[in-house]
Every structure is written in structure tokens, then in C-alpha cells.
Design a protein around this motif. Structure first.
Motif, mmCIF file in Angstrom:
data_model
loop_
_atom_site.group_PDB
_atom_site.id
_atom_site.type_symbol
_atom_site.label_atom_id
_atom_site.label_comp_id
_atom_site.label_asym_id
_atom_site.label_seq_id
_atom_site.Cartn_x
_atom_site.Cartn_y
_atom_site.Cartn_z
ATOM 1 N N UNK A 52 0.800 -1.223 0.000
ATOM 2 C CA UNK A 52 0.000 0.000 0.000
ATOM 3 C C UNK A 52 0.832 1.272 0.000
ATOM 4 N N UNK A 53 2.134 1.151 -0.230
ATOM 5 C CA UNK A 53 2.967 2.333 -0.339
ATOM 6 C C UNK A 53 3.511 2.856 0.970
ATOM 7 N N UNK A 54 3.319 2.121 2.056
ATOM 8 C CA UNK A 54 3.937 2.516 3.317
ATOM 9 C C UNK A 54 4.572 1.296 3.961
ATOM 10 N N UNK A 55 5.408 1.543 4.955
ATOM 11 C CA UNK A 55 6.153 0.472 5.602
ATOM 12 C C UNK A 55 5.667 0.263 7.033
ATOM 13 N N UNK A 56 5.905 -0.929 7.531
ATOM 14 C CA UNK A 56 5.607 -1.275 8.918
ATOM 15 C C UNK A 56 6.912 -1.746 9.552
ATOM 16 N N UNK A 57 7.212 -1.274 10.757
ATOM 17 C CA UNK A 57 8.425 -1.701 11.448
ATOM 18 C C UNK A 57 8.065 -2.790 12.455
ATOM 19 N N UNK A 58 8.592 -4.004 12.297
ATOM 20 C CA UNK A 58 8.306 -5.067 13.255
ATOM 21 C C UNK A 58 8.910 -4.757 14.617
ATOM 22 N N UNK A 59 8.331 -5.342 15.661
ATOM 23 C CA UNK A 59 8.877 -5.067 16.992
ATOM 24 C C UNK A 59 9.805 -6.154 17.505
#
Length: 229
Positions: A52-59
Motif C-alpha cells: 500500500x505504499x507505506x512500511x511497517x516496522x516489526x517489533x
């Protein structure tokens, strides 16, 4: 004095090319369950590029990830890389061995299959890829959510919300699940009756297959094991 609910650890596998709603949809619902602790895990701690054009940072990474009570593998076009990665498949096997529930959304079921977790099970996936389930010894069942023992697989993308409510009802009771559904106003009344190939225009189904799915399906067929009878 009231006792706090026992922590219920929910582990979502993240990977580049993930369909973000496969993850964020069920996560939004499951996070409201008593004791829920949501963990986002990837092979390494770096921004994960979504579709979707954005990133997610895993924890956390694989090594630091706690044992899941519920393990969930979302889907997306990046699933083919998950299937080809031995470390990720071993992580899924190790987590599944101690999990109360092993689950997937969309093509995440193919990753479960590649890890050897669907053999002899009924399962589902995104409608464009259900033919691949037999490669893992699984039997396709046409449903938005399929539960076989402690394996729960959901169909494409938005089916993940139905999966989450199914789990909440089993753990916290139907009344609590209904309260979560009401609080999040999950009352789907889509403007078009085209959310499944059975109800959609065949020309639209064919167009989507050709434009979005056939090439990916071909790639997956080449890296997956032979068909299981």
C-alpha cells in the motif's frame, strides 16, 4: 482487587510485499481481546514494505519473538519469498509446535503449507490460489474461514476480520466478540455484489486473473512441490 487477564500472545509474521490489510484487519480486532499482546515479527528488524505504499516496522525478530498463543501468517505477493526462505519456514514450524492456534489470511496459507502444517487439513486461501493447497496435502474448502483442529485459515484479505471474530468468540465468548464487532462497526454492506468469483461478472474475474494473478500463480507453481493426490 481484580486479577489481570493472562497474557495471550498474538504473533503476526511480516515480510516485504505483505498485503497490509491481511495483517492490520485482524490485528485491530484481536488486539481488543482480554490479555491480548500483539507481536509483529520479521526475519530482521527493518521497515517492511507493504503493498500500500507505506512500511511497517516489526517489533521483534525471529530470535527475540516470544512463543505465540496464536500464530498468524498474512498473505500478499511477497508470499513466494516466504515460501522460498528456509529460516522463515523453520520459524513457523517452531512457533506452531507450541501455539494454541495456527492461522493464516489469504495466501498466508501457502506459507503454512510450505512449512508442512496443512498436510491432511481442510483449508482455504485467496480465491485465485486455492488450487495450490493440494500441493501441501490440504483439501480446499470454500468458506471465508475454515477451522480444522487448531488450524484456522481465512480466505482473501477482508476474510481476516471474520477469522479474528471467530477466534475472539471461541476464546472470550460470542457476546464479547459481538461487542468488539459493534465497537468497530463491522457491518459490511458493500455497494457491489462482486466480492467473490461466484457472484462477480465472469469477465471481471477473467480480467483480474490475467492482470493480477496468473503470472504469480505460475511462479508459485514452479517453486512448490508436485501435486499431492
Amino acid at each position: 482487587m481484580t486479577n489481570s487477564p493472562k497474557p495471550f500472545h498474538i504473533v503476526f509474521l511480516l515480510f516485504d510485499g505483505i498485503t497490509q490489510l491481511d495483517f492490520t484487519g485482524p490485528a485491530q480486532f484481536l488486539a481488543r481481546m482480554p490479555g491480548a499482546v500483539v507481536h509483529t515479527v520479521a526475519k530482521s528488524i527493518k521497515p517492511i514494505e507493504t503493498d500500500s505504499g507505506f512500511a511497517i516496522v516489526p517489533n521483534c525478530d525471529f530470535e527475540a519473538c516470544p512463543q505465540a498463543d496464536l500464530l498468524c501468517v498474512p498473505g500478499g505477493f511477497g508470499t513466494k519469498d516466504v515460501i522460498a526462505d528456509a529460516d522463515t519456514l523453520q520459524f513457523l514450524r517452531d512457533q506452531a509446535a507450541g501455539a494454541q492456534y495456527i492461522s493464516s489470511v489469504c495466501t498466508g496459507s501457502l506459507a503454512l503449507g510450505a512449512a508442512g502444517l496443512l498436510d491432511g487439513k481442510r483449508a482455504t486461501s485467496h480465491w485465485a490460489y486455492t488450487s495450490l493447497l493440494q500441493r501441501f496435502g490440504a483439501t480446499f474448502e470454500k468458506a471465508r474461514v475454515v477451522k480444522d483442529g487448531n488450524i484456522i485459515t481465512a480466505g482473501g484479505v477482508t476474510s481476516g476480520i471474520d477469522f479474528a471474530l471467530t477466534v475472539i468468540a471461541e476464546i472470550a465468548g460470542p457476546e464479547f466478540a459481538e461487542a468488539v464487532q459493534l465497537g468497530l462497526e463491522y457491518d459490511p454492506r458493500p455497494p457491489f455484489a462482486s466480492g467473490h468469483p461466484d457472484r462477480s461478472n465472469p469477465k471481471l474475474v477473467a480480467m483480474l486473473r490475467e492482470r493480477n494473478y496468473d503470472a504469480v500463480l505460475k511462479d508459485l507453481e514452479q517453486i512448490l512441490p508436485p501435486r499431492t493426490s
